[in-house]
Motif scaffolding. Structure first.
Motif, mmCIF file in Angstrom:
data_model
loop_
_atom_site.group_PDB
_atom_site.id
_atom_site.type_symbol
_atom_site.label_atom_id
_atom_site.label_comp_id
_atom_site.label_asym_id
_atom_site.label_seq_id
_atom_site.Cartn_x
_atom_site.Cartn_y
_atom_site.Cartn_z
ATOM 1 N N THR A 136 -7.537 -1.886 -17.167
ATOM 2 C CA THR A 136 -6.437 -2.771 -16.776
ATOM 3 C C THR A 136 -5.158 -1.992 -16.493
ATOM 4 O O THR A 136 -4.834 -1.034 -17.203
ATOM 5 N N SER A 137 -4.477 -2.393 -15.446
ATOM 6 C CA SER A 137 -3.196 -1.807 -15.010
ATOM 7 C C SER A 137 -3.353 -0.401 -14.426
ATOM 8 O O SER A 137 -2.353 0.262 -14.161
ATOM 9 N N ALA A 138 -4.602 0.060 -14.245
ATOM 10 C CA ALA A 138 -4.812 1.370 -13.627
ATOM 11 C C ALA A 138 -4.989 1.202 -12.132
ATOM 12 O O ALA A 138 -5.162 0.096 -11.616
ATOM 13 N N GLY A 139 -4.949 2.328 -11.419
ATOM 14 C CA GLY A 139 -5.259 2.313 -9.997
ATOM 15 C C GLY A 139 -6.761 2.179 -9.786
ATOM 16 O O GLY A 139 -7.505 1.831 -10.702
ATOM 17 N N ARG A 140 -7.203 2.475 -8.572
ATOM 18 C CA ARG A 140 -8.619 2.311 -8.235
ATOM 19 C C ARG A 140 -9.299 3.671 -8.062
ATOM 20 O O ARG A 140 -8.674 4.671 -7.710
ATOM 21 N N VAL A 141 -10.632 3.646 -8.277
ATOM 22 C CA VAL A 141 -11.476 4.841 -8.195
ATOM 23 C C VAL A 141 -12.646 4.518 -7.266
ATOM 24 O O VAL A 141 -13.184 3.407 -7.326
ATOM 25 N N PRO A 142 -13.063 5.454 -6.421
ATOM 26 C CA PRO A 142 -14.212 5.174 -5.552
ATOM 27 C C PRO A 142 -15.496 4.984 -6.355
ATOM 28 O O PRO A 142 -15.717 5.638 -7.380
ATOM 29 N N THR A 143 -16.354 4.097 -5.896
ATOM 30 C CA THR A 143 -17.698 3.942 -6.456
ATOM 31 C C THR A 143 -18.666 4.804 -5.643
ATOM 32 O O THR A 143 -18.305 5.378 -4.614
#
Length: 356
Positions: free
Chosen positions: A60-67
């Protein structure tokens, strides 16, 4: 398929995450990349990419990471193989200059791959089964043993010790220097220029026609030669850069099983298997470069790894062996693909020789 703009957003997320190893937020994308849209639009695009499974939010509240799916789309639709940079080309030329035989060039090549990509590198020697015989040497080591040296048209040299069954005058006579030389000449005349699948019928004919004083020796030589050329014969690999993989520990939940598998080399041989070597490469690329990501490797120990491989050979689309690198899925794919393809092309030119 995401829109062109969302592909740009995905590309920026992958690029930023590979560089920083930190989840990527919309603010970072706005500040670091000229995407030509408002922060609100970027947030909407990120939400859509997340809904479609290309990126995720680790907490929560973090950025995004590629899958894995996101990396796959990036490699297929966004990443582009480009020419080597001048420093990369200079480094490769310097490291490979002066190699005069296959062993030297393979050892230097695997070091170049590891150095330029920062990953674990693997180079497969040209398979005996896919090459033609250039020369066969027989050297007596004793009354019942001799050394058979197989030299292929790619420059690969394979040595086998041949032990004759039984003992007594028949065996000693079989290793008489004149008999040995006569058999060597006969085998070279019959086998030079032939590939593995052509050898067995020729050897069968030679055995049927062999004079009595050659039979025991010829039978032993045939047994070792067929064993060296059989389909499941063990292939030779050169490996470098294990320390590079060890430095990627934060990208793996458990690195030990992968390092163990690499040491056994079984996993490496499977990764370099020629399952698509007879299929023309896409985009006119004769190296047949392949990128497999995570679960696409079909091995639990590689579930968090990516593998980039390419083939090399002596002619257009003729793959004799493969080389590649193994690293985390958080890999600089464009740079890695560039180096792997360039090194495969260099090896192909070496195999073709000065006239190639």
């Amino acid at each position: 398929m995401p829109s062109e703009r969302r592909l740009q957003v995905l590309s920026a997320i992958v690029t930023d995450y590979v560089r920083t190893r930190e989840p990527v937020g919309s603010r970072a994308l706005t500040e670091r990349y000229r995407l030509g849209v408002s922060p609100a639009t970027i947030r909407n695009d990120m939400a859509a990419l997340e809904d479609e499974g290309y990126i995720y939010q680790p907490h929560t509240s973090a950025g995004r990471v590629p899958t894995q799916k996101g990396y796959r789309l990036f490699v297929d639709e966004v990443a582009r193989v480009k020419p080597l940079s001048a420093p990369e080309r200079e480094a490769m030329t310097a490291l490979l200059a002066g190699a005069v035989d296959l062993d030297q060039v393979v050892v230097r090549t695997v070091r170049v791959l590891a150095q330029l990509t920062g990953q674990l590198a693997v180079v497969e020697y040209p398979s005996l089964r896919r090459t033609a015989l250039r020369h066969l040497e027989l050297v007596a080591l004793g009354p019942t043993r001799l050394l058979m040296v197989i030299v292929t048209d790619t420059g690969r040299v394979e040595q086998r010790t041949v032990t004759l069954a039984g003992s007594g005058p028949q065996v000693v006579g079989a290793l008489d220097p004149l008999v040995l030389e006569r058999l060597r000449l006969r085998l070279n005349a019959a086998l030079v220029g032939r590939r593995a699948q052509e050898v067995v019928p020729v050897l069968t004919h030679l055995a049927e026609q062999a004079p009595d004083d050659e039979r025991a020796l010829l039978a032993a030589v045939i047994g070792e030669l067929v064993a060296a050329l059989r389909p499941d014969a063990e292939e030779r690999l050169a490996v470098a850069g294990t320390a590079n993989l060890a430095r990627s520990t934060p990208d793996f939940s458990s690195l030990g099983p992968l390092l163990d598998a690499i040491e056994e080399q079984v996993v490496l041989l499977r990764l370099l298997s020629p399952e698509t070597d007879d299929v023309p490469a896409g985009d006119g690329d004769p190296t047949g470069m392949r990128v497999s990501i995570g679960s696409e490797n079909h091995d639990d120990v590689l579930a968090e790894a990516s593998v980039v491989t390419a083939g090399y050979g002596v002619g257009q689309g003729q793959v004799l062996a493969r080389l590649g690198v193994i690293g985390p899925t958080r890999m600089d794919y464009p740079a890695t693909m560039t180096v792997v393809r360039a090194v495969a092309r260099y090896l192909s030119r070496f195999m073709a020789g000065p006239a190639g």
